[in-house]
Design an enzyme around this catalytic site. Structure first.
Site, PDB file in Angstrom:
ATOM      1  N   ASP A  16      -0.934  -7.945  13.571  1.00  0.00           N
ATOM      2  CA  ASP A  16      -0.912  -8.073  14.955  1.00  0.00           C
ATOM      3  C   ASP A  16      -0.976  -5.809  14.611  1.00  0.00           C
ATOM      4  OD1 ASP A  16      -1.925  -7.107  17.518  1.00  0.00           O
ATOM      5  OD2 ASP A  16       0.464  -8.205  18.195  1.00  0.00           O
ATOM      6  N   HIS A  20       5.333  -2.888  18.219  1.00  0.00           N
ATOM      7  CA  HIS A  20       6.491  -2.355  20.071  1.00  0.00           C
ATOM      8  C   HIS A  20       8.185  -1.201  19.692  1.00  0.00           C
ATOM      9  CE1 HIS A  20       3.730  -4.305  21.911  1.00  0.00           C
ATOM     10  NE2 HIS A  20       3.989  -4.946  21.346  1.00  0.00           N
TER      11      HIS A  20
END
Length: 139
Positions: A16, A20
């Site tokens: 991806d 985060h």
């Protein structure tokens, strides 16, 4: 998936690339952003888990995804004068233990923490700029 990667039905392995922060991931499950640290472990996991030659693993992680995404003119190509220097230096024999606290990524969430793997990306260069050197982010 292994059979599809081996026989060419599946042409790419992707992660991806959306790390985060720990604070973002510690929210309630339905509010936390999806995903996990994957870019730093993708090569080693592919080398360790797939029964494929290294040339095929590199194709699945590099030039084939670039071609599929229409980026072959900028990514995944040969090192050549006049081309952008987008490349990784790898050590396919390096043995290392996944330690999310020592990750170059801002992300720390990985199910592979503590797992010993063989094969490692040593350096990453983006448009001629070293962005990771020996697993340490440079920017």
């Amino acid at each position: 998936m292994r059979a599809g990667l081996a026989d060419g039905t599946l042409e790419a392995i992707a992660t991806d690339h959306a790390p985060h922060t720990q604070e973002d991931k510690e929210q309630a499950f339905d509010q936390a952003p999806p995903g996990m640290l994957g870019l730093e472990t993708a090569l080693a996991l592919a080398l360790n888990e797939l029964d494929l030659p290294i040339e095929q693993v590199l194709a699945l992680l590099s030039w084939q995804p670039a071609r599929i995404a229409g980026l072959a003119d900028r990514h995944g190509g040969p090192v050549a004068e006049g081309r952008a220097a987008n490349l990784c230096v790898i050590d396919p024999t390096a043995t290392w233990t996944v330690d999310p606290t020592r990750s170059a990524s801002r992300s720390r969430n990985t199910p592979y923490a503590g797992r010993t793997l063989t094969g490692r990306v040593r350096h990453t260069v983006l448009r001629g700029e070293p962005v990771v050197i020996d697993a340490e982010a440079q920017r």
